[in-house]
Design a protein around this motif. Structure first.
Motif, mmCIF file in Angstrom:
data_model
loop_
_atom_site.group_PDB
_atom_site.id
_atom_site.type_symbol
_atom_site.label_atom_id
_atom_site.label_comp_id
_atom_site.label_asym_id
_atom_site.label_seq_id
_atom_site.Cartn_x
_atom_site.Cartn_y
_atom_site.Cartn_z
ATOM 1 N N LEU A 114 30.635 17.932 20.933
ATOM 2 C CA LEU A 114 30.700 17.574 22.350
ATOM 3 C C LEU A 114 29.446 18.025 23.094
ATOM 4 O O LEU A 114 28.869 17.263 23.887
ATOM 5 C CB LEU A 114 31.938 18.205 22.998
ATOM 6 C CG LEU A 114 33.286 17.593 22.611
ATOM 7 C CD1 LEU A 114 34.434 18.410 23.192
ATOM 8 C CD2 LEU A 114 33.372 16.142 23.079
ATOM 9 N N GLY A 115 29.014 19.247 22.835
ATOM 10 C CA GLY A 115 27.807 19.742 23.492
ATOM 11 C C GLY A 115 26.592 18.903 23.162
ATOM 12 O O GLY A 115 25.767 18.613 24.035
ATOM 13 N N SER A 116 26.475 18.488 21.910
ATOM 14 C CA SER A 116 25.328 17.686 21.478
ATOM 15 C C SER A 116 25.348 16.298 22.098
ATOM 16 O O SER A 116 24.302 15.754 22.468
ATOM 17 C CB SER A 116 25.316 17.582 19.948
ATOM 18 O OG SER A 116 25.264 18.856 19.358
ATOM 19 N N VAL A 117 26.535 15.715 22.203
ATOM 20 C CA VAL A 117 26.657 14.383 22.815
ATOM 21 C C VAL A 117 26.273 14.435 24.293
ATOM 22 O O VAL A 117 25.497 13.590 24.771
ATOM 23 C CB VAL A 117 28.097 13.844 22.656
ATOM 24 C CG1 VAL A 117 28.306 12.602 23.527
ATOM 25 C CG2 VAL A 117 28.374 13.505 21.200
ATOM 26 N N PHE A 118 26.782 15.417 25.012
ATOM 27 C CA PHE A 118 26.435 15.553 26.438
ATOM 28 C C PHE A 118 24.947 15.881 26.602
ATOM 29 O O PHE A 118 24.288 15.358 27.496
ATOM 30 C CB PHE A 118 27.289 16.628 27.100
ATOM 31 C CG PHE A 118 28.675 16.180 27.424
ATOM 32 C CD1 PHE A 118 28.889 15.192 28.373
ATOM 33 C CD2 PHE A 118 29.770 16.738 26.783
ATOM 34 C CE1 PHE A 118 30.172 14.760 28.678
ATOM 35 C CE2 PHE A 118 31.059 16.315 27.076
ATOM 36 C CZ PHE A 118 31.262 15.320 28.027
ATOM 37 N N LEU A 119 24.434 16.755 25.745
ATOM 38 C CA LEU A 119 23.015 17.099 25.797
ATOM 39 C C LEU A 119 22.145 15.865 25.618
ATOM 40 O O LEU A 119 21.237 15.603 26.420
ATOM 41 C CB LEU A 119 22.688 18.124 24.707
ATOM 42 C CG LEU A 119 21.205 18.410 24.446
ATOM 43 C CD1 LEU A 119 20.545 19.041 25.668
ATOM 44 C CD2 LEU A 119 21.047 19.295 23.217
ATOM 45 N N GLY A 120 22.405 15.086 24.562
ATOM 46 C CA GLY A 120 21.605 13.886 24.296
ATOM 47 C C GLY A 120 21.731 12.842 25.386
ATOM 48 O O GLY A 120 20.760 12.159 25.718
ATOM 49 N N THR A 121 22.930 12.717 25.957
ATOM 50 C CA THR A 121 23.139 11.757 27.044
ATOM 51 C C THR A 121 22.302 12.134 28.259
ATOM 52 O O THR A 121 21.635 11.286 28.867
ATOM 53 C CB THR A 121 24.624 11.701 27.430
ATOM 54 O OG1 THR A 121 25.402 11.305 26.291
ATOM 55 C CG2 THR A 121 24.848 10.702 28.561
ATOM 56 N N GLY A 122 22.335 13.412 28.622
ATOM 57 C CA GLY A 122 21.555 13.871 29.766
ATOM 58 C C GLY A 122 20.074 13.705 29.569
ATOM 59 O O GLY A 122 19.350 13.210 30.445
ATOM 60 N N VAL A 123 19.579 14.092 28.383
ATOM 61 C CA VAL A 123 18.150 13.955 28.084
ATOM 62 C C VAL A 123 17.745 12.490 28.065
ATOM 63 O O VAL A 123 16.684 12.113 28.572
ATOM 64 C CB VAL A 123 17.813 14.624 26.735
ATOM 65 C CG1 VAL A 123 16.361 14.343 26.344
ATOM 66 C CG2 VAL A 123 18.042 16.124 26.809
ATOM 67 N N GLY A 124 18.596 11.644 27.502
ATOM 68 C CA GLY A 124 18.296 10.213 27.455
ATOM 69 C C GLY A 124 18.175 9.597 28.833
ATOM 70 O O GLY A 124 17.286 8.783 29.101
ATOM 71 N N ILE A 125 19.078 9.975 29.744
ATOM 72 C CA ILE A 125 19.028 9.477 31.117
ATOM 73 C C ILE A 125 17.714 9.888 31.779
ATOM 74 O O ILE A 125 17.054 9.082 32.461
ATOM 75 C CB ILE A 125 20.223 10.002 31.934
ATOM 76 C CG1 ILE A 125 21.526 9.363 31.427
ATOM 77 C CG2 ILE A 125 20.039 9.708 33.427
ATOM 78 C CD1 ILE A 125 22.780 9.938 32.063
ATOM 79 N N LEU A 126 17.308 11.143 31.569
ATOM 80 C CA LEU A 126 16.050 11.619 32.155
ATOM 81 C C LEU A 126 14.855 10.867 31.587
ATOM 82 O O LEU A 126 13.958 10.449 32.328
ATOM 83 C CB LEU A 126 15.893 13.124 31.888
ATOM 84 C CG LEU A 126 16.889 14.049 32.587
ATOM 85 C CD1 LEU A 126 16.668 15.487 32.154
ATOM 86 C CD2 LEU A 126 16.759 13.930 34.109
ATOM 87 N N MET A 127 14.821 10.700 30.267
ATOM 88 C CA MET A 127 13.675 10.053 29.640
ATOM 89 C C MET A 127 13.575 8.577 30.006
ATOM 90 O O MET A 127 12.485 8.022 30.076
ATOM 91 C CB MET A 127 13.736 10.229 28.120
ATOM 92 C CG MET A 127 13.407 11.635 27.669
ATOM 93 S SD MET A 127 13.217 11.782 25.876
ATOM 94 C CE MET A 127 12.511 13.441 25.774
ATOM 95 N N ARG A 128 14.698 7.941 30.297
ATOM 96 C CA ARG A 128 14.654 6.548 30.733
ATOM 97 C C ARG A 128 14.046 6.420 32.120
ATOM 98 O O ARG A 128 13.594 5.348 32.505
ATOM 99 C CB ARG A 128 16.059 5.942 30.713
ATOM 100 C CG ARG A 128 16.567 5.692 29.307
ATOM 101 C CD ARG A 128 17.672 4.679 29.299
ATOM 102 N NE ARG A 128 17.188 3.372 29.690
ATOM 103 C CZ ARG A 128 17.725 2.222 29.289
ATOM 104 N NH1 ARG A 128 18.755 2.235 28.485
ATOM 105 N NH2 ARG A 128 17.252 1.077 29.690
ATOM 106 N N GLN A 129 14.052 7.508 32.850
ATOM 107 C CA GLN A 129 13.420 7.514 34.164
ATOM 108 C C GLN A 129 11.962 7.966 34.087
ATOM 109 O O GLN A 129 11.308 8.124 35.111
ATOM 110 C CB GLN A 129 14.182 8.451 35.103
ATOM 111 C CG GLN A 129 15.618 8.040 35.354
ATOM 112 C CD GLN A 129 15.704 6.616 35.847
ATOM 113 O OE1 GLN A 129 15.047 6.243 36.811
ATOM 114 N NE2 GLN A 129 16.490 5.787 35.185
ATOM 115 N N GLY A 130 11.464 8.178 32.861
ATOM 116 C CA GLY A 130 10.095 8.665 32.720
ATOM 117 C C GLY A 130 9.985 10.122 33.114
ATOM 118 O O GLY A 130 8.918 10.589 33.514
ATOM 119 N N VAL A 131 11.108 10.833 33.015
ATOM 120 C CA VAL A 131 11.161 12.244 33.383
ATOM 121 C C VAL A 131 11.507 13.044 32.138
ATOM 122 O O VAL A 131 12.423 12.686 31.401
ATOM 123 C CB VAL A 131 12.217 12.496 34.477
ATOM 124 C CG1 VAL A 131 12.314 13.981 34.799
ATOM 125 C CG2 VAL A 131 11.876 11.703 35.727
#
Length: 204
Positions: free
Chosen positions: A109-126
């Protein structure tokens, strides 16, 4: 203005989701969430520095490398992201939301939430800070998804962290990274709006 507000909301969302996964599921088991997380765990283990503060210091230090590559706007957005993440980590670590913990469930669960959050940021160029900055540099220069370089770079730090704290951590950390980086690539490949982009560019 709408575009700015939309991006700002997604950056806050991504940072919060990332901090949720780290603070509530991963850090209670001392599982590094990434290269920066590994270094933060070492600072916490060695000097007793709070995880949120340690994570912010490590992320900000790596972020200085990106100023000349991506420009000041990138740095400002990333500072916002790592600040939200660090505050979220401290907040969720203090909440006793899980009474009976299970290592495997928390890891997944922690890894899924972690990857989701990082993915959202990287899609914004952040960037999510830390090694994510270096991964964005590599993905930008080679026009590839950021998951693979993120996994390889973080793996090196995991080895060092495991040698100092506990060798078992390396296996948990690598599993976490495999799951989270798969989530990063999945989020980055999704097509929602034109606002999302993988076309990271160096500053003019």
């Amino acid at each position: 203005m709408n575009r700015f507000m939309w991006k700002g909301g997604l950056v806050v969302l991504g940072g919060t989701i990332q901090g949720f996964g780290m603070g509530l599921f991963l850090f209670p088991h001392f599982i590094p969430s990434g290269g920066a997380g590994g270094l933060a765990v070492l600072l916490n283990y060695t000097f007793g520095l709070g995880m949120g503060a340690a994570l912010w210091v490590v992320n900000f230090t790596f972020l200085l490398l990106a100023v000349n590559y991506f420009g000041k706007r990138f740095v400002v957005w990333t500072v916002i992201a790592i600040t939200i993440t660090s505050l979220s980590v401290d907040f969720f670590q203090q909440q006793n939301l899980i009474v009976n913990r299970h290592l495997l469930y928390d890891l997944v669960l922690g890894s899924v939430f972690l990857g989701t959050g990082v993915g959202i940021l990287m899609r914004q160029g952040v960037s999510n800070g830390g090694i994510g900055v270096v991964a964005l540099m590599i993905s930008s220069g080679r026009n590839i998804l950021p998951g693979r370089p993120l996994f390889l770079l973080n793996g090196c730090i995991f080895v060092i962290t495991a040698l100092i704290i506990d060798l078992r951590l390396i296996f948990l950390a690598l599993i976490s990274q495999w799951i989270s980086t798969k989530m990063v690539d999945l989020i980055c490949q999704l097509q929602f709006y034109r606002l999302y982009t993988l076309g990271f560019r160096k500053k003019p």
